[in-house]
Write a protein that holds these residues in place. Structure first.
Motif, mmCIF file in Angstrom:
data_model
loop_
_atom_site.group_PDB
_atom_site.id
_atom_site.type_symbol
_atom_site.label_atom_id
_atom_site.label_comp_id
_atom_site.label_asym_id
_atom_site.label_seq_id
_atom_site.Cartn_x
_atom_site.Cartn_y
_atom_site.Cartn_z
ATOM 1 N N UNK A 1 12.296 11.493 10.117
ATOM 2 C CA UNK A 1 12.131 9.978 10.347
ATOM 3 C C UNK A 1 11.678 9.699 8.745
ATOM 4 N N UNK A 2 12.196 8.696 8.146
ATOM 5 C CA UNK A 2 12.257 8.061 6.959
ATOM 6 C C UNK A 2 11.575 6.613 6.529
ATOM 7 N N UNK A 3 11.077 6.630 5.689
ATOM 8 C CA UNK A 3 10.606 5.308 5.187
ATOM 9 C C UNK A 3 9.656 4.324 6.040
ATOM 10 N N UNK A 4 8.609 5.188 6.759
ATOM 11 C CA UNK A 4 7.511 4.579 7.468
ATOM 12 C C UNK A 4 6.511 3.891 6.424
ATOM 13 N N UNK A 5 6.722 4.342 5.155
ATOM 14 C CA UNK A 5 5.792 3.699 3.909
ATOM 15 C C UNK A 5 6.181 2.365 3.851
ATOM 16 N N UNK A 6 7.669 2.144 3.782
ATOM 17 C CA UNK A 6 8.437 1.060 3.536
ATOM 18 C C UNK A 6 8.010 0.033 4.622
ATOM 19 N N UNK A 7 7.931 0.417 5.649
ATOM 20 C CA UNK A 7 7.614 -0.613 6.716
ATOM 21 C C UNK A 7 5.990 -0.921 6.532
ATOM 22 N N UNK A 8 5.245 -0.124 6.283
ATOM 23 C CA UNK A 8 3.764 -0.453 5.816
ATOM 24 C C UNK A 8 3.876 -1.439 4.632
ATOM 25 N N UNK A 9 4.545 -1.136 3.709
ATOM 26 C CA UNK A 9 4.613 -1.883 2.327
ATOM 27 C C UNK A 9 5.156 -3.346 2.976
ATOM 28 N N UNK A 10 6.186 -3.455 3.718
ATOM 29 C CA UNK A 10 6.730 -4.716 4.071
ATOM 30 C C UNK A 10 5.650 -5.415 4.787
ATOM 31 N N UNK A 11 4.926 -4.889 5.648
ATOM 32 C CA UNK A 11 3.891 -5.388 6.404
ATOM 33 C C UNK A 11 2.647 -6.096 5.734
ATOM 34 N N UNK A 12 2.246 -5.105 4.746
ATOM 35 C CA UNK A 12 1.217 -5.601 3.748
ATOM 36 C C UNK A 12 1.694 -6.674 2.619
#
Length: 179
Positions: free
Chosen positions: A102-113
């Protein structure tokens, strides 16, 4: 089979075909991402009911060749066709399908913040992530996971066999829209 148009994240409108609840479309790989000696077009597959796009990237070489790249997406139906919105979370799945990343969960978190996605969109993406794992990637030995599905879905296998969508179908001049 229904002819459709899909707006890829690169800004290209792409011709495609719908078989059941799967759409396949061909997209030109942008020059900065092309690999010498490799194809310059790749086929993408939208699982319409699942918020998932599958691609077997033409630029993957060596040990990554033949791997699936899975994007979690949101689809927008417009008068022109389907618009694909990347929801940041991705998977890498090898051909043997016995493991995944699984990739890019941090990108989802950044998009949320940063407000690029809403909390509701984030929640839907996380739910879609778990559903994809449960339906396609978990084995029965890992416990109950709901109905298991073949990966890739059989419609994808059928659509892989079709010639390029970059030219119109013989005798076809109109594009039908998805319902």
């Amino acid at each position: 089979m229904i002819e459709v148009q899909v707006l890829h994240r690169t800004g290209q409108w792409c011709r495609g075909r719908q078989l059941g609840r799967v759409v396949a479309y061909d997209v030109h790989i942008l020059p900065p991402y092309q690999v010498a000696g490799r194809p310059t077009v790749e086929r993408c597959y939208l699982l319409l009911d699942e918020g998932v796009q599958l691609t077997r990237p033409a630029v993957f070489e060596g040990p990554m060749e033949g791997w699936w790249y899975v994007d979690l997406i949101d689809l927008e139906h417009t008068a022109e066709g389907l618009v694909v919105h990347d929801m940041y979370v991705d998977f890498l799945i090898p051909p043997a399908n016995n493991r995944y990343q699984i990739l890019d969960l941090e990108e989802l978190a950044e998009a949320l913040t940063t407000g690029k996605v809403t909390p509701a969109q984030c929640a839907t993406t996380l739910t879609t992530t778990q559903q994809f794992v449960n339906h396609y990637l978990r084995g029965p030995e890992e416990g109950p996971n709901g109905p298991s599905r073949d990966f890739p879905p059989p419609e994808v296998t059928s659509l892989e066999q079709l010639p390029s969508f970059l030219a119109p179908l013989p005798g076809s001049s109109d594009t039908q829209q998805l319902p």
